[in-house]
Every structure is written in structure tokens, then in C-alpha cells.
Design a protein around this motif. Structure first.
Motif, PDB file in Angstrom:
ATOM      1  N   THR A   1       0.840  -1.201   0.000  1.00  0.00           N
ATOM      2  CA  THR A   1       0.000   0.000   0.000  1.00  0.00           C
ATOM      3  C   THR A   1       0.874   1.249   0.000  1.00  0.00           C
ATOM      4  O   THR A   1       0.648   2.186  -0.772  1.00  0.00           O
ATOM      5  N   LEU A   2       1.888   1.263   0.859  1.00  0.00           N
ATOM      6  CA  LEU A   2       2.791   2.408   0.933  1.00  0.00           C
ATOM      7  C   LEU A   2       3.538   2.601  -0.377  1.00  0.00           C
ATOM      8  O   LEU A   2       3.705   3.727  -0.855  1.00  0.00           O
ATOM      9  N   ASN A   3       3.959   1.504  -0.978  1.00  0.00           N
ATOM     10  CA  ASN A   3       4.677   1.585  -2.248  1.00  0.00           C
ATOM     11  C   ASN A   3       3.776   2.155  -3.340  1.00  0.00           C
ATOM     12  O   ASN A   3       4.186   3.047  -4.087  1.00  0.00           O
ATOM     13  N   ALA A   4       2.545   1.674  -3.421  1.00  0.00           N
ATOM     14  CA  ALA A   4       1.639   2.115  -4.485  1.00  0.00           C
ATOM     15  C   ALA A   4       1.165   3.552  -4.285  1.00  0.00           C
ATOM     16  O   ALA A   4       1.055   4.313  -5.242  1.00  0.00           O
ATOM     17  N   LYS A   5       0.863   3.934  -3.053  1.00  0.00           N
ATOM     18  CA  LYS A   5       0.258   5.238  -2.804  1.00  0.00           C
ATOM     19  C   LYS A   5       1.260   6.358  -2.577  1.00  0.00           C
ATOM     20  O   LYS A   5       0.951   7.515  -2.806  1.00  0.00           O
ATOM     21  N   ALA A   6       2.460   6.043  -2.101  1.00  0.00           N
ATOM     22  CA  ALA A   6       3.389   7.113  -1.742  1.00  0.00           C
ATOM     23  C   ALA A   6       4.756   6.977  -2.401  1.00  0.00           C
ATOM     24  O   ALA A   6       5.217   7.910  -3.063  1.00  0.00           O
ATOM     25  N   LEU A   7       5.408   5.841  -2.227  1.00  0.00           N
ATOM     26  CA  LEU A   7       6.794   5.727  -2.690  1.00  0.00           C
ATOM     27  C   LEU A   7       6.924   5.932  -4.199  1.00  0.00           C
ATOM     28  O   LEU A   7       7.835   6.623  -4.660  1.00  0.00           O
ATOM     29  N   GLN A   8       6.026   5.358  -4.970  1.00  0.00           N
ATOM     30  CA  GLN A   8       6.102   5.527  -6.425  1.00  0.00           C
ATOM     31  C   GLN A   8       5.890   6.976  -6.831  1.00  0.00           C
ATOM     32  O   GLN A   8       6.549   7.473  -7.739  1.00  0.00           O
ATOM     33  N   ARG A   9       4.975   7.672  -6.157  1.00  0.00           N
ATOM     34  CA  ARG A   9       4.742   9.083  -6.476  1.00  0.00           C
ATOM     35  C   ARG A   9       5.916   9.959  -6.088  1.00  0.00           C
ATOM     36  O   ARG A   9       6.115  11.021  -6.666  1.00  0.00           O
TER      37      ARG A   9
END
Length: 137
Positions: free
Chosen positions: A44-52
Motif C-alpha cells: 500500500t505504501l509503495n503504491a500510494k506514496a513511494l512511487q509518487r
């Protein structure tokens, strides 16, 4: 134990929430001991924050952090630190640091370590990221 503290992703979410409150919603992350829940938090953190934020994290790296592998969280923290300190610019869809656009102006491309030269306060180097909280702080 830093590896255990970061293994469920909640502490990383809190760090990112501090700097980018509109990007990370803490209600999406719960403290976990089960590997499946840890991976849910990290994905979830990767999809919602880290990638952005333009932080590229492979699935194997997330698995290593969730499994408390030595030095895995430290490597991830270094990647995140580079974004938060402004050494890597977030993607255009993510939070913006300034209005200069994605590329550094030519007169600053040669390095700006001394913090000298320029025309007023807008030309001084910014060491801390501007939080997207809105307004002047």
C-alpha cells in the motif's frame, strides 16, 4: 531493533506522513506481526506514496524489509532520505518542491554547495523539503 521497528511499514508511513500529509493517510496502515499484513502495508505504501515520490522499490526489497533482513531497511531509508532532503525530485503527479519545474536551471547545474551568488532569497538552496500542507507553513 531498527529492522523490527520498520518491518510492518507503519513507521515509514509515519515518516512520510510527516513530510507529505496529503500523500500518506495513516488509517491505511496497522501494526502487524503477520507477514501477510506487513506486506499489505508495504505494498500500500509503495503504491500510494513511494512511487509518487519517485522512490523505486522492488518487491524483493519490500520482502526483505518485512522479513527483517540485515541492512534492508537502511537501504530503503537512504532512498527515502534522498527524496525528502530534495536530492531527487518527486514525479510531476506527486508533491512539488518549488515552481522551478522538473529540471534544475542551467545557472545552478554546476553545483550550489556554497549557497552564494544569486538574486535574493529565492536563489538560496533549500535544504528542507517544503511540505505540501498548503500556504506558507
Amino acid at each position: 531493533n531498527i529492522a523490527r521497528d520498520f518491518s510492518d511499514g507503519v513507521l515509514m508511513a509515519e515518516i512520510l506522513s510527516h513530510f507529505y500529509p496529503k500523500l500518506v493517510e495513516m488509517h491505511n496502515y496497522s501494526a502487524a506481526n503477520a507477514h501477510a499484513q506487513k506486506m499489505y502495508n508495504w505494498n500500500t505504501l509503495n503504491a500510494k506514496a513511494l512511487q509518487r515520490l519517485n522512490v523505486v522499490v522492488a518487491q524483493e526489497e519490500l520482502e526483505a524489509v518485512a522479513a527483517c533482513k540485515p541492512m534492508s531497511v537502511e537501504r530503503l531509508l537512504i532512498k527515502v532520505m534522498k527524496v525528502v532532503t530534495g536530492k531527487i525530485r518527486p514525479t510531476p503527479r506527486g508533491p512539488r518542491r518549488d515552481s522551478a519545474g522538473p529540471e534544475m536551471p542551467a545557472h545552478r547545474a554546476g553545483g550550489n554547495r556554497g549557497g552564494r551568488g544569486g538574486n535574493g532569497p529565492s536563489s538560496s538552496p533549500t535544504r528542507l523539503p517544503k511540505s505540501p500542507k498548503g500556504g506558507g507553513g
